[in-house]
Scaffold this motif. Structure first.
Motif, PDB file in Angstrom:
ATOM      1  N   ILE A  93      55.358  46.190 -98.941  1.00  0.00           N
ATOM      2  CA  ILE A  93      56.667  46.595 -99.464  1.00  0.00           C
ATOM      3  C   ILE A  93      56.599  48.023 -99.990  1.00  0.00           C
ATOM      4  CG2 ILE A  93      58.305  46.214-101.352  1.00  0.00           C
ATOM      5  CD1 ILE A  93      57.914  43.220-100.988  1.00  0.00           C
ATOM      6  N   TRP A  94      55.547  48.341-100.725  1.00  0.00           N
ATOM      7  CA  TRP A  94      55.399  49.691-101.290  1.00  0.00           C
ATOM      8  C   TRP A  94      55.282  50.738-100.183  1.00  0.00           C
ATOM      9  CZ3 TRP A  94      51.247  53.123-100.896  1.00  0.00           C
ATOM     10  CH2 TRP A  94      51.350  54.273-101.680  1.00  0.00           C
ATOM     11  N   CYS A  95      54.522  50.440 -99.135  1.00  0.00           N
ATOM     12  CA  CYS A  95      54.345  51.396 -98.040  1.00  0.00           C
ATOM     13  C   CYS A  95      55.660  51.670 -97.309  1.00  0.00           C
ATOM     14  CB  CYS A  95      53.293  50.887 -97.055  1.00  0.00           C
ATOM     15  SG  CYS A  95      51.602  50.960 -97.654  1.00  0.00           S
ATOM     16  N   ILE A  96      56.446  50.619 -97.068  1.00  0.00           N
ATOM     17  CA  ILE A  96      57.730  50.796 -96.388  1.00  0.00           C
ATOM     18  C   ILE A  96      58.681  51.618 -97.249  1.00  0.00           C
ATOM     19  CG2 ILE A  96      59.798  49.601 -95.566  1.00  0.00           C
ATOM     20  CD1 ILE A  96      57.988  47.316 -94.662  1.00  0.00           C
ATOM     21  N   CYS A  97      58.757  51.288 -98.540  1.00  0.00           N
ATOM     22  CA  CYS A  97      59.631  52.040 -99.446  1.00  0.00           C
ATOM     23  C   CYS A  97      59.199  53.496 -99.539  1.00  0.00           C
ATOM     24  CB  CYS A  97      59.629  51.400-100.828  1.00  0.00           C
ATOM     25  SG  CYS A  97      60.416  49.776-100.894  1.00  0.00           S
ATOM     26  N   ASP A  98      57.902  53.731 -99.626  1.00  0.00           N
ATOM     27  CA  ASP A  98      57.389  55.101 -99.722  1.00  0.00           C
ATOM     28  C   ASP A  98      57.715  55.892 -98.450  1.00  0.00           C
ATOM     29  OD1 ASP A  98      55.678  57.113-101.140  1.00  0.00           O
ATOM     30  OD2 ASP A  98      54.461  56.877 -99.327  1.00  0.00           O
ATOM     31  N   SER A  99      57.562  55.258 -97.295  1.00  0.00           N
ATOM     32  CA  SER A  99      57.849  55.944 -96.027  1.00  0.00           C
ATOM     33  C   SER A  99      59.330  56.256 -95.867  1.00  0.00           C
ATOM     34  CB  SER A  99      57.372  55.075 -94.850  1.00  0.00           C
ATOM     35  OG  SER A  99      55.974  54.889 -94.889  1.00  0.00           O
ATOM     36  N   MET A 100      60.200  55.422 -96.435  1.00  0.00           N
ATOM     37  CA  MET A 100      61.642  55.655 -96.350  1.00  0.00           C
ATOM     38  C   MET A 100      62.165  56.471 -97.527  1.00  0.00           C
ATOM     39  SD  MET A 100      62.848  51.842 -95.073  1.00  0.00           S
ATOM     40  CE  MET A 100      64.590  52.276 -95.016  1.00  0.00           C
ATOM     41  N   GLY A 101      61.266  56.844 -98.464  1.00  0.00           N
ATOM     42  CA  GLY A 101      61.662  57.633 -99.622  1.00  0.00           C
ATOM     43  C   GLY A 101      62.515  56.876-100.618  1.00  0.00           C
ATOM     44  N   LEU A 102      62.279  55.572-100.755  1.00  0.00           N
ATOM     45  CA  LEU A 102      63.075  54.734-101.648  1.00  0.00           C
ATOM     46  C   LEU A 102      62.299  54.411-102.917  1.00  0.00           C
ATOM     47  CD1 LEU A 102      64.498  52.124 -99.084  1.00  0.00           C
ATOM     48  CD2 LEU A 102      65.666  54.143 -99.981  1.00  0.00           C
ATOM     49  N   SER A 103      62.975  54.534-104.060  1.00  0.00           N
ATOM     50  CA  SER A 103      62.397  54.050-105.306  1.00  0.00           C
ATOM     51  C   SER A 103      62.583  52.533-105.361  1.00  0.00           C
ATOM     52  CB  SER A 103      63.089  54.707-106.501  1.00  0.00           C
ATOM     53  OG  SER A 103      64.452  54.318-106.556  1.00  0.00           O
ATOM     54  N   PHE A 104      62.048  51.889-106.399  1.00  0.00           N
ATOM     55  CA  PHE A 104      62.178  50.440-106.521  1.00  0.00           C
ATOM     56  C   PHE A 104      63.646  50.018-106.601  1.00  0.00           C
ATOM     57  CE2 PHE A 104      62.598  46.673-109.263  1.00  0.00           C
ATOM     58  CZ  PHE A 104      61.918  45.748-108.500  1.00  0.00           C
ATOM     59  N   SER A 105      64.417  50.715-107.449  1.00  0.00           N
ATOM     60  CA  SER A 105      65.834  50.365-107.607  1.00  0.00           C
ATOM     61  C   SER A 105      66.617  50.653-106.331  1.00  0.00           C
ATOM     62  CB  SER A 105      66.448  51.123-108.788  1.00  0.00           C
ATOM     63  OG  SER A 105      66.347  52.524-108.587  1.00  0.00           O
ATOM     64  N   GLN A 106      66.291  51.751-105.659  1.00  0.00           N
ATOM     65  CA  GLN A 106      66.967  52.074-104.401  1.00  0.00           C
ATOM     66  C   GLN A 106      66.647  51.043-103.315  1.00  0.00           C
ATOM     67  OE1 GLN A 106      65.406  56.061-103.946  1.00  0.00           O
ATOM     68  NE2 GLN A 106      67.355  57.003-104.579  1.00  0.00           N
ATOM     69  N   ALA A 107      65.396  50.574-103.309  1.00  0.00           N
ATOM     70  CA  ALA A 107      65.008  49.547-102.335  1.00  0.00           C
ATOM     71  C   ALA A 107      65.780  48.256-102.590  1.00  0.00           C
ATOM     72  CB  ALA A 107      63.504  49.296-102.406  1.00  0.00           C
ATOM     73  N   CYS A 108      65.924  47.880-103.855  1.00  0.00           N
ATOM     74  CA  CYS A 108      66.691  46.677-104.191  1.00  0.00           C
ATOM     75  C   CYS A 108      68.145  46.817-103.743  1.00  0.00           C
ATOM     76  CB  CYS A 108      66.625  46.419-105.696  1.00  0.00           C
ATOM     77  SG  CYS A 108      64.987  45.936-106.303  1.00  0.00           S
ATOM     78  N   ASP A 109      68.728  47.995-103.977  1.00  0.00           N
ATOM     79  CA  ASP A 109      70.110  48.241-103.569  1.00  0.00           C
ATOM     80  C   ASP A 109      70.242  48.196-102.040  1.00  0.00           C
ATOM     81  OD1 ASP A 109      70.864  48.533-106.198  1.00  0.00           O
ATOM     82  OD2 ASP A 109      70.712  50.728-106.188  1.00  0.00           O
ATOM     83  N   ALA A 110      69.243  48.774-101.335  1.00  0.00           N
ATOM     84  CA  ALA A 110      69.289  48.796 -99.869  1.00  0.00           C
ATOM     85  C   ALA A 110      69.211  47.388 -99.298  1.00  0.00           C
ATOM     86  CB  ALA A 110      68.151  49.660 -99.325  1.00  0.00           C
ATOM     87  N   VAL A 111      68.360  46.555 -99.884  1.00  0.00           N
ATOM     88  CA  VAL A 111      68.241  45.166 -99.421  1.00  0.00           C
ATOM     89  C   VAL A 111      69.523  44.401 -99.701  1.00  0.00           C
ATOM     90  CG1 VAL A 111      67.052  42.981 -99.810  1.00  0.00           C
ATOM     91  CG2 VAL A 111      65.726  45.083 -99.616  1.00  0.00           C
ATOM     92  N   ALA A 112      70.084  44.584-100.909  1.00  0.00           N
ATOM     93  CA  ALA A 112      71.307  43.864-101.281  1.00  0.00           C
ATOM     94  C   ALA A 112      72.494  44.276-100.406  1.00  0.00           C
ATOM     95  CB  ALA A 112      71.631  44.120-102.745  1.00  0.00           C
TER      96      ALA A 112
END
Length: 519
Positions: free
Chosen positions: A201-220
């Protein structure tokens, strides 16, 4: 960290490094195990060790690959099954575990001997044998199919070499101590599993330039995030159908499954076992939610990186982690997580099949310890051969998500087991044992007929709740061959009345009692 495509050599080196640690742990924890250690870990497992072990045991390679891959087709609907799983865990903890500890069983199906007699005992054991041999082999097949693409095709090795290699390693690492080896090795595998999810999960978020909160928003905000389905009651994804199916599957595939329950029964006391099961239920919710979030991120990353859509959902995780341009650590952790799931599921299944076949079908516990050990070791080899053969049968399976296929098969094969136990626990009626095998065959046939008729006549899809219909058919059949209790009843362990047995069954129960005391 430089994005690289993980080579087959890197995958192979990662595999051997993990196996070296696994084998060392298995050897030192189980090298002095006796029969009791192999079957139930000498009942010395603490509740916290059992909980850690159960996280890895409950999450097979199928879960690791198929749950993230199923998100594209089924969104987060699998969480509805998880609600059912939690209900089922409570039933197992507070209904079944007290029964099994009160009867002091080594194999769960010894309860059926106490309650009904040897024919019901063997029928339950054969149902488990067929269920576990098919289910476990199917799960291992999925992982072997992925390893074939990542490693074996590169070296020009056929699929059969892949299967033989995998099962040989599984046999080797479980031969020393059975359950006594499984508990510490499953703990290691649980840690690796959770670490693999978090790192990927961390590697995918890092590659897409997403923070934790941004990743949660993107999934939602993604089209994959719908979790609850109340709109179409005829759909197999309908909320109440999946909840009911999840509860029934958990009770049958965990609570009445020698494979899963042998860890719980290895706890020192009934209370420790119950604490372990409740904590496992909580951990399971968190881990499955992480799997589903990972699945959504995988498909978002495929679109972000312009990768081709995988032909099967089961291929998505492997493609992105190993060949999708993520940091190398993602591929390494994918392989570690996949291997940890595989050897946890395969090792426990092989141990459980050996236990049940030795004690329930061969009834080898009626002899001395040396004979029991000799037969147990031969059975262990034979079960490895059976699983290898079954895996090869699945080589040409279609595109259906394997996680769905596993539950479909379970709906047919675990139904008679669930029906036998429910009838035994809920009634005090005698049964004519010679008809039990016939009912165990007739119930799945009737269930299949009902499923086909509902789809053809009413356009109604019977999904995971098929297991409940199967059990009901079995219970109805048992009622037809039963009669009100009369006369003497067999006395269970610690003076508990558990129902009548035949003379032969009573004789066996007496001998079995002695053996269970030794184990």
């Amino acid at each position: 960290m430089i994005p690289l495509v993980m080579s087959p050599i890197s995958v192979l080196l990662t595999l051997f490094a993990y196996l070296a640690v696994l084998f060392a742990l298995a050897y030192f924890s189980g090298r002095h195990a006796d029969n009791a250690g192999f079957f139930i870990g000498n009942r010395r497992t603490t509740w916290y060790m059992a909980t850690l072990a159960m996280i890895g045991a409950a999450m097979s390679g199928v879960t690791f690959i198929s749950v993230p891959g199923s998100v594209a087709a089924d969104s987060f609907s699998y969480m509805q099954m998880t609600v059912g799983f939690t209900i089922g865990q409570m039933i197992v903890a507070f209904v079944l575990v007290p029964v099994f500890y009160r009867h002091g069983v080594v194999s769960l199906y010894q309860y059926l001997n106490d309650r009904f007699g040897i024919t019901a005992h063997r029928t339950g054991a054969w149902c488990f044998f067929i269920s576990k041999a098919i289910g476990a082999s199917l799960k291992i097949y999925v992982v072997c199919a992925v390893m074939q693409i990542l490693v074996f095709d590169h070296f020009g090795l056929p699929f059969i070499a892949n299967i033989v290699f995998t099962m040989l390693l599984v046999w080797l690492y479980t031969r020393w101590g059975g359950v006594r080896s499984l508990i510490p090795t499953d703990t290691l595998q649980s840690i690796c599993l959770v670490a693999a999810i978090v790192v990927c999960i961390w590697c995918i978020c890092d590659s897409m330039g997403l923070s934790f909160s941004q990743a949660c928003d993107a999934v939602a905000a993604s089209p994959y995030s719908q979790m609850w389905f109340f709109d179409d009651h005829s759909s197999t994804r309908y909320f109440w159908k999946m909840v009911a199916g999840g509860a029934l599957c958990l009770v049958a595939m965990t609570g009445l499954d020698q494979d899963m329950m042998q860890r719980n029964l290895s706890c020192r006391t009934m209370r420790d076992s119950q604490i372990n099961i409740v904590l496992t239920a909580i951990c399971q919710i968190v881990v499955i939610l992480l799997f589903l979030a990972l699945g959504a991120l995988i498909y978002l990353y495929i679109s972000y990186a312009g990768l081709p859509q995988p032909a099967k959902g089961d291929q998505a995780f492997a493609m992105v982690a190993v060949q999708g341009g993520l940091p190398t650590i993602a591929g390494i952790m994918f392989v570690v997580g996949l291997v940890s799931c595989t050897y946890s599921a395969a090792g426990s299944a092989l141990t459980a099949l050996t236990t049940s076949f030795t004690l329930d079908i061969m009834r080898a516990d009626r002899g001395d310890e040396r004979r029991l050990e000799r037969l147990r070791k031969r059975t262990h080899v034979a079960m490895a051969v059976v699983m290898t053969t079954a895996i090869l049968v699945f080589e040409h399976f279609g595109n259906d998500s394997i996680i769905n296929l596993v539950f479909k098969i379970a709906g047919y094969t675990y139904g008679p087991i669930l029906g036998l136990f429910v009838f035994g626990l809920a009634t005090r009626r005698n049964i004519r044992q010679r008809f039990v095998p016939l009912i165990a065959v007739a119930a799945p046939v009737a269930s299949y007929t009902l499923q086909w008729w509902a789809a053809e006549r009413w356009n109604y899809g019977i999904g995971f709740e098929l297991l409940g219909y199967n059990a009901l058919f079995c219970i109805f059949g048992l009622f037809l061959i039963s009669s009100p209790q009369s006369g003497k009843t067999a006395q269970g362990r610690k003076g508990t009345t558990v129902g009548p047995t035949t003379a032969a069954g009573a004789d066996y129960a007496g001998q079995d009692h002695t053996t269970k005391q030794k184990l």
